[in-house]
Scaffold this motif. Sequence first.
Motif, PDB file in Angstrom:
ATOM      1  N   THR A  74      -8.348   2.461   4.248  1.00 56.38           N
ATOM      2  CA  THR A  74      -9.787   2.228   4.248  1.00 56.38           C
ATOM      3  C   THR A  74     -10.306   2.683   2.901  1.00 56.38           C
ATOM      4  O   THR A  74     -10.226   3.868   2.568  1.00 56.38           O
ATOM      5  N   PRO A  87      -8.611 -10.880   3.167  1.00 49.44           N
ATOM      6  CA  PRO A  87      -7.715 -10.639   4.302  1.00 49.44           C
ATOM      7  C   PRO A  87      -6.775 -11.835   4.476  1.00 49.44           C
ATOM      8  O   PRO A  87      -7.205 -12.982   4.380  1.00 49.44           O
ATOM      9  N   ASP A 136      -2.636  -8.439   2.424  1.00 47.16           N
ATOM     10  CA  ASP A 136      -3.902  -9.023   1.997  1.00 47.16           C
ATOM     11  C   ASP A 136      -3.760  -9.423   0.530  1.00 47.16           C
ATOM     12  O   ASP A 136      -2.903  -8.906  -0.189  1.00 47.16           O
ATOM     13  N   THR A 162       0.835  -1.208   0.000  1.00 42.78           N
ATOM     14  CA  THR A 162       0.000   0.000   0.000  1.00 42.78           C
ATOM     15  C   THR A 162       0.865   1.251   0.000  1.00 42.78           C
ATOM     16  O   THR A 162       1.969   1.259   0.544  1.00 42.78           O
ATOM     17  N   ARG A 184     -11.459  -2.039   5.287  1.00 39.77           N
ATOM     18  CA  ARG A 184     -10.040  -1.973   5.647  1.00 39.77           C
ATOM     19  C   ARG A 184      -9.254  -2.907   4.727  1.00 39.77           C
ATOM     20  O   ARG A 184      -9.639  -4.064   4.515  1.00 39.77           O
ATOM     21  N   ASP A 215       2.940   0.589   3.023  1.00 42.95           N
ATOM     22  CA  ASP A 215       2.580  -0.600   3.799  1.00 42.95           C
ATOM     23  C   ASP A 215       1.912  -0.260   5.125  1.00 42.95           C
ATOM     24  O   ASP A 215       2.289  -0.755   6.187  1.00 42.95           O
ATOM     25  N   VAL A 216       0.909   0.615   5.015  1.00 45.15           N
ATOM     26  CA  VAL A 216       0.042   0.963   6.141  1.00 45.15           C
ATOM     27  C   VAL A 216      -1.384   0.532   5.781  1.00 45.15           C
ATOM     28  O   VAL A 216      -1.722   0.419   4.605  1.00 45.15           O
ATOM     29  N   PRO A 217      -2.238   0.291   6.776  1.00 43.14           N
ATOM     30  CA  PRO A 217      -3.635  -0.032   6.465  1.00 43.14           C
ATOM     31  C   PRO A 217      -4.322   1.143   5.762  1.00 43.14           C
ATOM     32  O   PRO A 217      -4.035   2.307   6.066  1.00 43.14           O
ATOM     33  N   ASP A 240      -5.289  -4.232   4.315  1.00 42.24           N
ATOM     34  CA  ASP A 240      -3.990  -4.268   4.976  1.00 42.24           C
ATOM     35  C   ASP A 240      -2.903  -4.737   4.018  1.00 42.24           C
ATOM     36  O   ASP A 240      -3.166  -5.569   3.141  1.00 42.24           O
ATOM     37  N   PRO A 241      -1.676  -4.250   4.197  1.00 43.61           N
ATOM     38  CA  PRO A 241      -0.563  -4.783   3.413  1.00 43.61           C
ATOM     39  C   PRO A 241      -0.486  -6.297   3.624  1.00 43.61           C
ATOM     40  O   PRO A 241      -0.685  -6.781   4.742  1.00 43.61           O
TER      41      PRO A 241
END
Length: 193
Positions: A123, A148, A133, A7, A128, A119-121, A130-131
């Motif tokens: 939205t 996920p 996923d 991300t 949500r 590499d942060v969550p 996440d890196p």
Amino acid sequence: MVAPLSTVLFVPKDQQPVFPLWTQAPWESNIPQNKHWTDCPAAGSIVIMQQPPHQTVALLGDIVATRFKLRGVLGAVIDGRARDVVACWELCKDGGFQVHSRGLSSVGTSLEAKPWAVDVPLTIGGLRVDPGDILCADEGEGVICVIPRAKLEEVAALLPTLKEADDGVLKDVQNGVDFPTALANHPKHYTNH
């Protein structure tokens, strides 16, 4: 295309540490000082990039897309805008790289945004992401789903049954069976749950 996510979060260009202009952003950038943000996503990943709402600039164009592809990144999904459509399409022609975006712009990123965190969550659409996923995308239909990583084994165990039921419904319909009957013939089809 199925691959783990990296991300990249973009913020307003005037964002400063200790004065966040966008509440989703961490207080400080985590992009290493000695590294360009395009070198952060792992080879073999799909990069999901997010820009603040209401911005009209593009986060990705032919230069960023080329850098990603040459580094072995499999694609980019932009929760925002892209540019250089023809050049990006050329990069995607061999099937080894894909680009998906919510919109288009001819305006470059730096007029409104800057990369802030990797590499942060995120939205996106209320969900949500996440890196790490797993993103599933189709070159013709766009992003299909994000799984996920904690649910990956569970989803993988379901897929053979769902695929068999889906193939059965398709075969029935191809043979002239009406849709409700085809679904009833295959009770494990996902629409029956």
